[in-house]
Design a protein around this motif. Sequence first.
Motif, PDB file in Angstrom:
ATOM      1  N   UNK A 116       0.811  -1.220   0.000  1.00 59.87           N
ATOM      2  CA  UNK A 116       0.000   0.000   0.000  1.00 59.87           C
ATOM      3  C   UNK A 116       0.846   1.274   0.000  1.00 59.87           C
ATOM      4  N   UNK A 117       2.122   1.135   0.286  1.00 61.26           N
ATOM      5  CA  UNK A 117       3.029   2.287   0.322  1.00 61.26           C
ATOM      6  C   UNK A 117       3.200   2.833  -1.097  1.00 61.26           C
ATOM      7  N   UNK A 118       2.777   4.069  -1.369  1.00 61.28           N
ATOM      8  CA  UNK A 118       2.874   4.597  -2.740  1.00 61.28           C
ATOM      9  C   UNK A 118       4.311   4.779  -3.224  1.00 61.28           C
ATOM     10  N   UNK A 119       5.284   4.901  -2.294  1.00 65.47           N
ATOM     11  CA  UNK A 119       6.691   5.074  -2.678  1.00 65.47           C
ATOM     12  C   UNK A 119       7.534   3.919  -2.126  1.00 65.47           C
ATOM     13  N   UNK A 120       7.006   2.733  -2.185  1.00 61.32           N
ATOM     14  CA  UNK A 120       7.571   1.559  -1.535  1.00 61.32           C
ATOM     15  C   UNK A 120       9.072   1.391  -1.782  1.00 61.32           C
ATOM     16  N   UNK A 121       9.877   1.575  -0.724  1.00 58.05           N
ATOM     17  CA  UNK A 121      11.329   1.458  -0.835  1.00 58.05           C
ATOM     18  C   UNK A 121      11.778   0.045  -1.145  1.00 58.05           C
ATOM     19  N   UNK A 122      10.912  -0.928  -0.853  1.00 58.07           N
ATOM     20  CA  UNK A 122      11.282  -2.322  -1.119  1.00 58.07           C
ATOM     21  C   UNK A 122      11.480  -2.571  -2.617  1.00 58.07           C
ATOM     22  N   UNK A 209      11.393  17.447  -4.590  1.00 57.54           N
ATOM     23  CA  UNK A 209      10.139  16.966  -4.018  1.00 57.54           C
ATOM     24  C   UNK A 209      10.098  15.444  -4.000  1.00 57.54           C
ATOM     25  N   UNK A 210      10.524  14.801  -5.077  1.00 63.21           N
ATOM     26  CA  UNK A 210      10.552  13.338  -5.135  1.00 63.21           C
ATOM     27  C   UNK A 210      11.557  12.761  -4.143  1.00 63.21           C
ATOM     28  N   UNK A 211      12.691  13.443  -3.964  1.00 57.74           N
ATOM     29  CA  UNK A 211      13.740  12.946  -3.082  1.00 57.74           C
ATOM     30  C   UNK A 211      13.298  12.861  -1.629  1.00 57.74           C
ATOM     31  N   UNK A 212      12.387  13.725  -1.218  1.00 56.93           N
ATOM     32  CA  UNK A 212      11.904  13.666   0.159  1.00 56.93           C
ATOM     33  C   UNK A 212      11.314  12.283   0.449  1.00 56.93           C
ATOM     34  N   UNK A 213      10.692  11.676  -0.561  1.00 52.05           N
ATOM     35  CA  UNK A 213      10.096  10.356  -0.391  1.00 52.05           C
ATOM     36  C   UNK A 213      11.066   9.210  -0.650  1.00 52.05           C
ATOM     37  N   UNK A 214      12.110   9.462  -1.424  1.00 52.47           N
ATOM     38  CA  UNK A 214      13.054   8.388  -1.773  1.00 52.47           C
ATOM     39  C   UNK A 214      14.408   8.547  -1.103  1.00 52.47           C
ATOM     40  N   UNK A 215      14.570   9.565  -0.245  1.00 50.92           N
ATOM     41  CA  UNK A 215      15.885   9.904   0.326  1.00 50.92           C
ATOM     42  C   UNK A 215      16.506   8.775   1.126  1.00 50.92           C
ATOM     43  N   UNK A 216      15.684   7.957   1.785  1.00 49.29           N
ATOM     44  CA  UNK A 216      16.214   6.857   2.590  1.00 49.29           C
ATOM     45  C   UNK A 216      17.112   5.944   1.764  1.00 49.29           C
ATOM     46  N   UNK A 217      16.782   5.782   0.473  1.00 47.29           N
ATOM     47  CA  UNK A 217      17.544   4.895  -0.392  1.00 47.29           C
ATOM     48  C   UNK A 217      18.849   5.521  -0.874  1.00 47.29           C
ATOM     49  N   UNK A 252       9.653  14.621  14.937  1.00 43.89           N
ATOM     50  CA  UNK A 252      10.834  15.291  15.496  1.00 43.89           C
ATOM     51  C   UNK A 252      11.362  16.322  14.500  1.00 43.89           C
ATOM     52  N   UNK A 253      11.300  17.598  14.847  1.00 42.83           N
ATOM     53  CA  UNK A 253      11.653  18.672  13.913  1.00 42.83           C
ATOM     54  C   UNK A 253      13.136  18.679  13.555  1.00 42.83           C
ATOM     55  N   UNK A 254      13.973  18.065  14.364  1.00 42.34           N
ATOM     56  CA  UNK A 254      15.419  18.120  14.145  1.00 42.34           C
ATOM     57  C   UNK A 254      15.906  17.192  13.042  1.00 42.34           C
ATOM     58  N   UNK A 255      15.061  16.269  12.612  1.00 45.77           N
ATOM     59  CA  UNK A 255      15.512  15.280  11.629  1.00 45.77           C
ATOM     60  C   UNK A 255      15.472  15.850  10.214  1.00 45.77           C
ATOM     61  N   UNK A 256      16.636  15.970   9.599  1.00 49.73           N
ATOM     62  CA  UNK A 256      16.723  16.534   8.259  1.00 49.73           C
ATOM     63  C   UNK A 256      16.223  15.535   7.218  1.00 49.73           C
ATOM     64  N   UNK A 257      15.754  16.053   6.092  1.00 46.61           N
ATOM     65  CA  UNK A 257      15.231  15.190   5.030  1.00 46.61           C
ATOM     66  C   UNK A 257      16.314  14.346   4.371  1.00 46.61           C
ATOM     67  N   UNK A 258      17.549  14.816   4.420  1.00 44.74           N
ATOM     68  CA  UNK A 258      18.599  14.176   3.639  1.00 44.74           C
ATOM     69  C   UNK A 258      19.759  13.679   4.495  1.00 44.74           C
ATOM     70  N   UNK A 259      19.432  12.962   5.573  1.00 44.71           N
ATOM     71  CA  UNK A 259      20.430  12.148   6.248  1.00 44.71           C
ATOM     72  C   UNK A 259      21.110  12.675   7.485  1.00 44.71           C
TER      73      UNK A 259
END
Length: 328
Positions: A116-122, A209-217, A252-259
């Motif tokens: 169901x995750x629209x940006x499924x990292x798997x 904008x797309x990277x915010x959802x895929x940044x973990x990868x 948590x506001x301190x967590x940056x989008x990019x690592x």
Amino acid sequence: MKEKEENSTKKEIEKRSVNWVLVLFYLYLHILGIAGMYFLFTKAKWITVFYLLFLVTMSSIALTAGVHRLYAHSTFAATSQLKLFIMLAHTLAGVGPIQDYVFWHRMHHLYYGTERDPYNHQKGFFYSHFISNILSTPSDIKEYGRDIDMRDVEADGYVWTQRKFYWILFIVFGLLLPINVPMEYWGESLVNSFLIIGATRLMITTNISWLVNSALLVWGLERGAKYPVDDNSVFFLSKSYWLNYHYQLPWDWKNDEFGTYERGFNTFIIKMWRELGLINEMKTTTSNEVRDALCKVAMSEMTLEEAKDELKRNAEAAAYKEKLMFHH
């Protein structure tokens, strides 16, 4: 029964076919954007280069510190003046209404790592970053989004205004005015203005904008990976587990989008907003509080979800207390 539900879920997901209109739009946008980058380095005036950087920076702030942390995760509260800036800068980015982004991003967190995750990292970076953004809306969208609470966003006047008049605002404020400025004030050519300030700018903001959802990868570490990393990525990427932390405590506001955590450009902007009195009720937690919560889980006093809910309640109480002390 469980297998039947999983099959039903997969069946619904399969109905998300490729939207070829979006494919063509993003294809042309990237072709023109790459052409614009060539013109940027070979034919544009220096002031056009700085103007592009300024517009992209404003849009990036709105996409990350604004829409992602303020609206999608409510990590802090903002004044009406700041919300107006975020709405206009987000419109400048040309990535669609704030409300739509918040809906899909909250969906991403709610169903994280599932079908169901629209940006499924798997499914890998290419799917998460690109493919997921060119798929059609699920046929069962009402049922799909039933558990997404959007009342806070829907009650926001600036979000409502942007959604109601999005295309007018974008065409005038996000497209025509930015392209006209270089031609009007420092004699840049129409071709340069259109390709650089039009196509290249929107190509960059779209990918941010797309990277915010895929940044973990990109910036995140896989489970069990060594930290600090011992490969060459350490020279150009700040890989860490902080993005994994974000998916556990997204408020948590301190967590940056990019690592990073409590560092980075967007976090610096939020700290500036705090000093200027534009935001308050900033929710965060401490290592000791997280350790205590994990101890309770380990001792079977509560589940992980209950522990996370308790951390959030404590963070909200501390943020509101700090707000009252500040006003006093």
